[in-house]
Motif scaffolding. Sequence first.
Motif, short mmCIF file in Angstrom:
data_model
loop_
_atom_site.label_atom_id
_atom_site.label_comp_id
_atom_site.label_asym_id
_atom_site.label_seq_id
_atom_site.Cartn_x
_atom_site.Cartn_y
_atom_site.Cartn_z
N ALA A 523 40.57 -15.67 -20.83
CA ALA A 523 41.38 -17.22 -20.82
C ALA A 523 40.75 -17.91 -20.12
O ALA A 523 40.21 -17.52 -19.01
N GLY A 524 40.62 -19.36 -20.50
CA GLY A 524 39.84 -20.07 -19.51
C GLY A 524 39.98 -21.56 -20.23
O GLY A 524 40.47 -21.77 -21.24
N VAL A 525 39.19 -22.28 -19.35
CA VAL A 525 38.84 -23.81 -19.76
C VAL A 525 37.44 -24.34 -19.48
O VAL A 525 36.95 -23.87 -18.55
N ASP A 526 36.88 -24.75 -20.39
CA ASP A 526 35.73 -25.83 -20.12
C ASP A 526 35.87 -27.07 -19.94
O ASP A 526 36.65 -27.71 -20.43
N LEU A 527 35.27 -27.62 -18.92
CA LEU A 527 35.47 -29.29 -18.56
C LEU A 527 34.25 -29.92 -18.63
O LEU A 527 33.06 -29.27 -18.21
N SER A 528 34.08 -31.03 -18.93
CA SER A 528 32.98 -31.87 -19.05
C SER A 528 33.58 -33.41 -18.90
O SER A 528 34.50 -33.61 -19.39
#
Length: 799
Positions: A523-528
Motif C-alpha cells: 500500500a502506498g501513495v504517489d505524489l506529484s
Amino acid sequence: MRSQLRTGAALSTLAAMFVSGAAFAQTTAATDAAAGDGLGDGGVYVDAQSATRQGDLITAQGAERGERALVRSRGYTLRANQVAYDLGTGVASAAGQAEIVSPNGDVAYASQLRTDAELQVGVAVDFATRLSNGSSLMAATAVRRGESANELNYAIFTPCPICDEKGNPKTPSISIQAEKVVQDEELRAILYRNAVFKVGGVPVLYLPFFSHPDPTVERASGLLVPIINYDDGRGLSVETPYLHVVSPSEDWLISPQFNGRVAPFLNLQWRRRFDDGTIVLRGGYTYERPFGDYDADGDGEADIPLETESRSYVLGWGRFDPDGPWRWGFTAERTSDKTLFDRYDISSPYQDNGLYFGDQRRLISQLYAERQSERSYVSVAAFSIQSLRVAQTNEDALGLNVFEDDDSLPVVAPLVDARWEPEAPMFGGRLRLRGSAVALFRDAYVGSPVLRPEMIPATTLGAGGVDSRRLSGQAEWRRIVTTRQGLRFEPFVDLRVDAYSIGDLPPALGLDDATITRTRAAAGVDLSYPLFKPLRGGASLILEPVGQLLIANDPDLDPRIPNEDSQTSALDETSLFAVDRFPGYDLLEGGARVTAGARATLRWAGGRTASLFVGRSLRADREDGFRVPIPDNLTDLYDPTGLADRTSDWVVQADFEPSDRIRGRAHALIDSSGDIRRAEAALDGRWGRRNLATVNYIVDRSNPVEGPLNRNYEFVQLTAQQFVYGNWGVATAGIADLDRDQITRSEVGLLFDDDCVRFELGYRRDNTRVRPTGPSEGVYVRLNLATFGGSGYGRSEQR
C-alpha cells in the motif's frame, strides 16, 4: 481501363495506360461530369475566340496570341489553338498546343491529335504526359491500334524530374529510350524494341527487346534487381531473385545465390493472404561443407571434421484476425547451423512477427491466441527458442566459437496472461485484476542467474534442467485526487499471490520436488506537484517533483524458486515508481521504500524543448536475494539489478531538441559511488537539405569483475552523409567496440542521390567475432531506383 479508353480522346487514354491504379468506368465518368457541368451525356461546351458550325462539325479557333480554344464534353476538356469536333460521329481533332484533361484529372499534351468515337484508331503527334507518380513520357507519335494495343514511336520514359527547381530543362538521371513501345492490354505488359538505358544522358545498356509489367498491374512475375556481394568465405556472390505471382493474394520469391567458392544457396519465400489473415514462409537450402577458420593450432588443417551435408533454415509467420474478439498466429524459426545466416548473408533473419519476440540472435517458434475486449484481455502461448549467440569466443579460430546450448533454454508451454477491469469505479478508484500462469521445461542444467547462489550444488554431475510451473493472481486499486493547489495524490493498494511447483532440482542438493506459495501486500501513495512558470519571449519552464511512499510485507524470496524472467531490471523514469520493478514475476520486492525524483522541462520559441529527470529509491533494508554469483567466480556475488542495496541506482534521463535539425536523448543508471552502471545516448543532426549524421553510444558496466563470461560492453555507432557538390557526396557508417579497442564494422563510400536514383560505391569491413570466416572486406555497390512498378518485396538491410 478498357471502358475508360472508349469514352474520351485517344491522347488521354495513351497517357492513362502508363498510370497505375483502376480507371474510371465510362458511365461513372460521364455521369459525374454531367452532374458537375450540367451538359448532360450529349452536351458540348465551347469557349473560343471564334467558332463555326457546319452541320454537325464544330470548329473552334483560339485567339491569335492568347487563350486557346476550349471544348468540353463527356467530362473531358480539350484545349488547343484549333479544335474540331463532329457531334454526329464523335470524331475530335486538335492542332497547336493541344492539351486534354480526363475526368479523373490526367493531363496529356500534343501538337496534333485525332480520334474516332470508338477509339479503334487514335493518333497523337509530339505526345507528352506527366504521370501521377512524377514520371514523364514523351513520344514522336502515339497510336492506338485496335482494342488492346497502344503504340508509341521514338519514345522516352523517365521516372526522374526533367526540369530543375526553377523550371529550366535538365537531363534526367535515368531514362529509357526506345524505337517503339507497345502496351499489350491482354498481356498486361509493356514491350520495348531497341531499348537504350541512359544514366545522366549517357547510354549504359542496349537491349533489342525489353519488357516489364503494365504499371496498372500491382504485381507481376519477373526478375527483380540482382544482389551482388563479395565475402572472403563465399567469394563473389550474385543473388538473382525471381518473383512468380500466382494470384492477387499469393506469390513466390525464388532467389538462388550463386557463389564463387562454395555451392549455390537457394532461398525461397511464399506469401499468401486470406480473408482474415496472412502467412509468410521463408526457407533456404544448400549441400556444402562449413567454411571458415577452424584451424586453432595453425597447422593448416581443420581441428574438427568438416563434412558436406544438407544445410537449411526456415523463417515463417502467420497472423489471423477473424471477426470477433479472438485472433491467433504462429512463428516457425529454425536453422541447421549456428552461423548459416552469417555465412550466406541471409537478409533480415531476426524479425518480430509473433506475440513474443526472440531477442537478438535468438529464434523463436510459437503458437499463440489472444482475446481482447473493451475491459479485458487474455493470451495463451507456447514457444521454444533456438540460440545463435556466441557463449565463448575462440580468438584463434572463429569457426570454433562455443555457442549457447539450446538445451539450457526453456520450452514454455503454456504461458497465459489475463487482465480484467470492471467498468464501474470501486471506492472512487480504478480496480484492475490480473492473472498469469506458465510452465517451463529444461533439458540441461543452468546455474546462475537462474538458480540462487545457495541452490547451486558443489558438483553438477548428473544435474538436469530444473522444471518450474507458476500461477499468479494480482489485484490493484488506485484513485487520483487533485487539490485546488494542484497537488496530486494517488493512493494505491496492490495484492499478489504466487504459487510455484518446482521439479528436477540438482540431485546433489538432496531436495525433493516442492510446491511453494508466497504473498505480497503493498500500500502506498504517489505524489506529484507540477509547477509552471512563463518566461520571456514566450518560453516556459515546467518543474514537476514526484514521490512515492510504499509499505509492503517481506516477499519471502524462497531460494528454491528459479529466476527465469527477472534476471535484469532496466530502471527508467516510469519503472522507478512501479510497485513491481522487475520485468517478470520471479523476483519480488517487499519492505518499505521511498522513491523521489523531479523532471524539469524548458520550452521556447519554434517548438524547441529540453528536459531532464533525476530520481532514485531508498529502501528500509537491503535485499541480498537480488544478488547473483559473478560468472567466473561463484563465491563472489554482485547486484545486476541495482535494487539490492538500501539505495537504488540513480536514474537520469534527458531529452533535448534545440531546433528542428538537432535532437538528442540520453539515459543512465549511476550507482551510489558515482560510477555508471548502464548508459545510452543518441544524437541526430541535419544540416543543409540532405546532410545528416547519427551517433549512438551504449555501455554496460553491471558486472564488476573481468572474466571469460563477462557481459560488459561499450559501443559507439556512427552513420553520416555529406553532399559536397550538387547531388554528389560521401557516406560513412561504423560501429566501434571500445572494450576491445576495435572497429567492428565500417564502411565509407561515394554517394550520388537525386529525386529518382541513389547510388553508392564504397569500401566496407566486417570484423564481428561471430563470423566463422573472420574479418570480411571488399567493395560494395548499392543502387536504389525510382520504381517502374512495385513488386511488393523489399530488403530491410542495405547492401
